[in-house]
Design a protein around this motif. Structure first.
Motif, PDB file in Angstrom:
ATOM      1  N   GLY A   9       0.816  -1.207   0.000  1.00 24.41           N
ATOM      2  CA  GLY A   9       0.000   0.000   0.000  1.00 24.41           C
ATOM      3  C   GLY A   9       0.849   1.254   0.000  1.00 24.41           C
ATOM      4  O   GLY A   9       2.068   1.200   0.093  1.00 24.41           O
ATOM      5  N   ARG A  38     -12.089  -4.015   0.626  1.00 28.08           N
ATOM      6  CA  ARG A  38     -11.616  -2.698   1.052  1.00 28.08           C
ATOM      7  C   ARG A  38     -12.702  -1.981   1.827  1.00 28.08           C
ATOM      8  O   ARG A  38     -13.887  -2.270   1.668  1.00 28.08           O
ATOM      9  CB  ARG A  38     -11.188  -1.855  -0.145  1.00 28.08           C
ATOM     10  CG  ARG A  38     -12.326  -1.410  -1.069  1.00 28.08           C
ATOM     11  CD  ARG A  38     -11.773  -0.685  -2.293  1.00 28.08           C
ATOM     12  NE  ARG A  38     -12.834  -0.209  -3.162  1.00 28.08           N
ATOM     13  CZ  ARG A  38     -12.635   0.342  -4.356  1.00 28.08           C
ATOM     14  NH1 ARG A  38     -11.387   0.492  -4.818  1.00 28.08           N
ATOM     15  NH2 ARG A  38     -13.653   0.748  -5.072  1.00 28.08           N
ATOM     16  N   THR A  88      -9.371   5.115  -2.663  1.00 30.02           N
ATOM     17  CA  THR A  88      -8.735   5.304  -1.364  1.00 30.02           C
ATOM     18  C   THR A  88      -9.484   4.526  -0.296  1.00 30.02           C
ATOM     19  O   THR A  88     -10.698   4.672  -0.123  1.00 30.02           O
ATOM     20  CB  THR A  88      -8.706   6.801  -0.995  1.00 30.02           C
ATOM     21  OG1 THR A  88      -7.887   7.501  -1.944  1.00 30.02           O
ATOM     22  CG2 THR A  88      -8.160   7.002   0.415  1.00 30.02           C
ATOM     23  N   ALA A  89      -8.753   3.657   0.403  1.00 30.71           N
ATOM     24  CA  ALA A  89      -9.375   2.789   1.407  1.00 30.71           C
ATOM     25  C   ALA A  89      -8.290   1.961   2.081  1.00 30.71           C
ATOM     26  O   ALA A  89      -7.137   1.953   1.633  1.00 30.71           O
ATOM     27  CB  ALA A  89     -10.394   1.854   0.760  1.00 30.71           C
ATOM     28  N   VAL A  90      -8.681   1.273   3.129  1.00 32.99           N
ATOM     29  CA  VAL A  90      -7.840   0.217   3.690  1.00 32.99           C
ATOM     30  C   VAL A  90      -8.207  -1.080   2.974  1.00 32.99           C
ATOM     31  O   VAL A  90      -9.384  -1.438   2.904  1.00 32.99           O
ATOM     32  CB  VAL A  90      -8.039   0.070   5.204  1.00 32.99           C
ATOM     33  CG1 VAL A  90      -7.173  -1.079   5.742  1.00 32.99           C
ATOM     34  CG2 VAL A  90      -7.698   1.368   5.916  1.00 32.99           C
ATOM     35  N   TYR A  91      -7.208  -1.734   2.438  1.00 34.30           N
ATOM     36  CA  TYR A  91      -7.415  -2.968   1.686  1.00 34.30           C
ATOM     37  C   TYR A  91      -7.034  -4.159   2.565  1.00 34.30           C
ATOM     38  O   TYR A  91      -5.943  -4.193   3.138  1.00 34.30           O
ATOM     39  CB  TYR A  91      -6.573  -2.958   0.414  1.00 34.30           C
ATOM     40  CG  TYR A  91      -7.143  -2.056  -0.655  1.00 34.30           C
ATOM     41  CD1 TYR A  91      -7.172  -0.673  -0.478  1.00 34.30           C
ATOM     42  CD2 TYR A  91      -7.695  -2.573  -1.824  1.00 34.30           C
ATOM     43  CE1 TYR A  91      -7.723   0.168  -1.443  1.00 34.30           C
ATOM     44  CE2 TYR A  91      -8.240  -1.749  -2.796  1.00 34.30           C
ATOM     45  CZ  TYR A  91      -8.246  -0.388  -2.597  1.00 34.30           C
ATOM     46  OH  TYR A  91      -8.795   0.445  -3.556  1.00 34.30           O
ATOM     47  N   TYR A  92      -7.925  -5.133   2.624  1.00 35.37           N
ATOM     48  CA  TYR A  92      -7.750  -6.303   3.478  1.00 35.37           C
ATOM     49  C   TYR A  92      -7.668  -7.574   2.646  1.00 35.37           C
ATOM     50  O   TYR A  92      -8.505  -7.802   1.757  1.00 35.37           O
ATOM     51  CB  TYR A  92      -8.919  -6.441   4.444  1.00 35.37           C
ATOM     52  CG  TYR A  92      -9.071  -5.314   5.423  1.00 35.37           C
ATOM     53  CD1 TYR A  92      -9.882  -4.218   5.148  1.00 35.37           C
ATOM     54  CD2 TYR A  92      -8.411  -5.343   6.654  1.00 35.37           C
ATOM     55  CE1 TYR A  92     -10.026  -3.178   6.051  1.00 35.37           C
ATOM     56  CE2 TYR A  92      -8.554  -4.315   7.572  1.00 35.37           C
ATOM     57  CZ  TYR A  92      -9.364  -3.240   7.253  1.00 35.37           C
ATOM     58  OH  TYR A  92      -9.506  -2.214   8.159  1.00 35.37           O
ATOM     59  N   GLY A 113      -4.687  -5.294   7.137  1.00 37.32           N
ATOM     60  CA  GLY A 113      -5.045  -4.215   6.233  1.00 37.32           C
ATOM     61  C   GLY A 113      -3.856  -3.356   5.847  1.00 37.32           C
ATOM     62  O   GLY A 113      -2.892  -3.214   6.600  1.00 37.32           O
ATOM     63  N   THR A 114      -3.939  -2.789   4.649  1.00 34.80           N
ATOM     64  CA  THR A 114      -2.915  -1.862   4.171  1.00 34.80           C
ATOM     65  C   THR A 114      -3.603  -0.663   3.539  1.00 34.80           C
ATOM     66  O   THR A 114      -4.564  -0.819   2.781  1.00 34.80           O
ATOM     67  CB  THR A 114      -1.946  -2.556   3.184  1.00 34.80           C
ATOM     68  OG1 THR A 114      -0.898  -1.659   2.827  1.00 34.80           O
ATOM     69  CG2 THR A 114      -2.655  -3.030   1.918  1.00 34.80           C
ATOM     70  N   GLN A 115      -3.112   0.521   3.855  1.00 35.61           N
ATOM     71  CA  GLN A 115      -3.744   1.746   3.395  1.00 35.61           C
ATOM     72  C   GLN A 115      -3.322   2.063   1.967  1.00 35.61           C
ATOM     73  O   GLN A 115      -2.128   2.068   1.647  1.00 35.61           O
ATOM     74  CB  GLN A 115      -3.373   2.915   4.298  1.00 35.61           C
ATOM     75  CG  GLN A 115      -3.933   4.265   3.864  1.00 35.61           C
ATOM     76  CD  GLN A 115      -5.425   4.373   4.041  1.00 35.61           C
ATOM     77  OE1 GLN A 115      -5.969   3.992   5.074  1.00 35.61           O
ATOM     78  NE2 GLN A 115      -6.119   4.902   3.033  1.00 35.61           N
ATOM     79  N   THR A 117      -3.912   5.231  -0.645  1.00 43.48           N
ATOM     80  CA  THR A 117      -4.404   6.598  -0.777  1.00 43.48           C
ATOM     81  C   THR A 117      -4.106   7.099  -2.180  1.00 43.48           C
ATOM     82  O   THR A 117      -2.956   7.067  -2.618  1.00 43.48           O
ATOM     83  CB  THR A 117      -3.746   7.527   0.252  1.00 43.48           C
ATOM     84  OG1 THR A 117      -4.007   7.029   1.573  1.00 43.48           O
ATOM     85  CG2 THR A 117      -4.298   8.935   0.141  1.00 43.48           C
TER      86      THR A 117
END
Length: 120
Positions: A9, A38, A88-92, A113-115, A117
């Motif tokens: 991320g 996400r 843009t989100a936290v991806y899981y 999770g990984t951000q 942006t």
């Protein structure tokens, strides 16, 4: 116990690309599907992409044609192209253990999770 770790991320400009990776570790396990969800701030979690072990691939409608998922034994990669600010989100990373789990977005095991942006 399955441990999932995401990486890749970061911050990218609109139109750019990022690649996310997920690695599963722990004792040997069998899973039915591996993929990505996400969650953007203030929004519900949504499917990004997921691949089943029998070769079926599902994409969320907003990422079709821009994102590509690949999955191998205990690993998953999400190639994200033509990124937009709304990505843009936290991806899981997520693993589902049974076909029945596919209908339940919250089922299975999750990474931390990984951000991602997307901003200029």
């Amino acid at each position: 116990q399955v441990h999932l770790v995401e990486s890749g991320g970061g911050l990218v400009q609109p139109g750019g690309s990022l690649r996310l990776s997920c690695a599963a570790s722990g004792r040997a396990f069998e899973y039915y599907a591996m993929g990505w969800y996400r969650q953007a701030l203030g929004k519900q979690r949504e499917l990004v992409a997921i691949v089943t072990t029998d070769g079926r691939t599902y994409y969320g409608p907003s990422v079709k044609g821009r994102f590509t998922i690949s999955s191998d034994t205990a690993t998953s990669t999400l190639q994200m192209n033509s990124l937009k600010p709304e990505d843009t989100a936290v991806y899981y990373c997520n693993v589902k253990f049974r076909s029945l789990d596919m209908a339940n977005m919250n089922s299975g095991s999750w990474g931390q999770g990984t951000q991602v942006t997307v901003s200029s």
